[in-house]
Design a protein around this motif. Structure first.
Motif, short mmCIF file in Angstrom:
data_model
loop_
_atom_site.label_atom_id
_atom_site.label_comp_id
_atom_site.label_asym_id
_atom_site.label_seq_id
_atom_site.Cartn_x
_atom_site.Cartn_y
_atom_site.Cartn_z
N LYS A 205 48.15 -69.84 47.58
CA LYS A 205 48.94 -70.45 48.65
C LYS A 205 48.05 -71.20 49.63
O LYS A 205 48.39 -72.30 50.09
CB LYS A 205 49.74 -69.37 49.38
CG LYS A 205 50.85 -68.75 48.54
CD LYS A 205 51.60 -67.69 49.34
CE LYS A 205 52.75 -67.09 48.54
NZ LYS A 205 53.47 -66.04 49.29
N ALA A 206 46.90 -70.60 49.98
CA ALA A 206 45.98 -71.25 50.90
C ALA A 206 45.42 -72.53 50.29
O ALA A 206 45.29 -73.57 50.96
CB ALA A 206 44.84 -70.30 51.26
N ARG A 209 48.01 -75.23 50.46
CA ARG A 209 48.09 -75.84 51.79
C ARG A 209 46.94 -76.81 52.01
O ARG A 209 47.12 -77.89 52.58
CB ARG A 209 48.07 -74.75 52.87
CG ARG A 209 49.37 -73.93 52.94
CD ARG A 209 49.41 -73.08 54.20
NE ARG A 209 48.36 -72.07 54.20
CZ ARG A 209 48.52 -70.84 53.73
NH1 ARG A 209 49.69 -70.47 53.20
NH2 ARG A 209 47.54 -69.98 53.77
N HIS A 212 47.62 -79.91 50.29
CA HIS A 212 48.84 -80.55 50.78
C HIS A 212 49.93 -80.61 49.71
O HIS A 212 50.63 -81.63 49.58
CB HIS A 212 48.55 -81.96 51.30
CG HIS A 212 47.51 -81.99 52.38
ND1 HIS A 212 47.70 -81.45 53.63
CD2 HIS A 212 46.23 -82.48 52.37
CE1 HIS A 212 46.61 -81.61 54.36
NE2 HIS A 212 45.70 -82.24 53.63
N PRO A 215 55.50 -78.30 50.45
CA PRO A 215 56.12 -76.98 50.58
C PRO A 215 57.63 -77.02 50.50
O PRO A 215 58.27 -75.99 50.29
CB PRO A 215 55.67 -76.52 51.97
CG PRO A 215 55.52 -77.81 52.74
CD PRO A 215 55.03 -78.82 51.73
#
Length: 227
Positions: A205-206, A209, A212, A215
């Protein structure tokens, strides 16, 4: 769509006639049959894994059986081969049936729309995220990705690499449980394995993020795909 319906009806009839559905879903029956099959057990295991994936049956029970029967190393390798081949065949089946034809009938579904949007926005990064984080049913992803423009070998290699950690942990834990039973040592190992999986998901998940990855696809699908 008629082709797909006929295909699955034929498969369902064959599975019911030969008792394959019960074999895949009944742990003890499956375990006995594979154990009694000798060297053919490896091939039988892989074939059953493929059947389960094509019919959207979760392969977790097969991974557990693989750990119990084949041990942590051999069990992991054979389960990885089986899962990779099963994913590849599901992907190719969707693509061979025709992207335009299938998109016409399933393109409106939440799963396909989320994956199509994610691939268009983030490409391979979205594939990696959905393989490591359980946003959609795993076997359903195989068909959905076959309808996207993602290259076959990119899908297959990434699927194999991202599936390996989970298969290894499940295989190891099932082997430990069958060998030692429930003990404080097993509980400790199980806790460590659970923590490792949790950290892997959080890392994915990190990483998403950082890259980019869109989400919105996740949030949209979280509600729709659970229905």
């Amino acid at each position: 769509m008629l082709i797909v319906t006929v295909l699955f009806c034929i498969l369902a009839g064959v599975f019911h006639h030969y008792g394959l559905t019960d074999l895949i879903t009944n742990f003890h029956h499956l375990q006995d049959v594979i154990r009694q099959s000798g060297m053919f057990g490896y091939t039988l295991y892989i074939l059953l894994f493929i059947v389960a994936a094509l019919c959207l049956i979760p392969g977790s029970i097969l991974v557990i059986v693989g750990g119990v029967l084949f041990g942590p190393v051999t069990g992991t390798l054979i389960s990885l081969v089986a899962a990779t081949v099963a994913s590849a065949l599901s992907f190719l089946l969707a693509r061979w049936l025709g992207r335009d034809l299938l998109q016409k009938y399933v393109g409106h579904t939440a799963t396909f729309q989320a994956i199509e949007k994610g691939i268009a926005h983030s490409g391979i990064d979205f594939l990696i995220l959905t393989r490591l984080v359980p946003l959609f049913p795993y076997n359903l992803q195989n068909y959905a990705y076959g309808l996207t423009a993602i290259p076959f070998w990119s899908f297959t290699v990434i699927s194999a690499v991202t599936t390996l950690p989970g298969i290894f942990i499940y295989t190891l834990m099932s082997h430990e449980l069958a060998s030692e039973g429930i003990s404080w040592t097993f509980i400790a190992k199980l806790s460590i394995a659970g923590l490792a999986l949790f950290m892997l998901v959080q890392a994915a998940k990190a990483w998403a993020r950082f890259k980019h990855v869109d989400p919105s696809s996740r949030h949209e699908c979280a509600g729709k795909c659970s229905k």
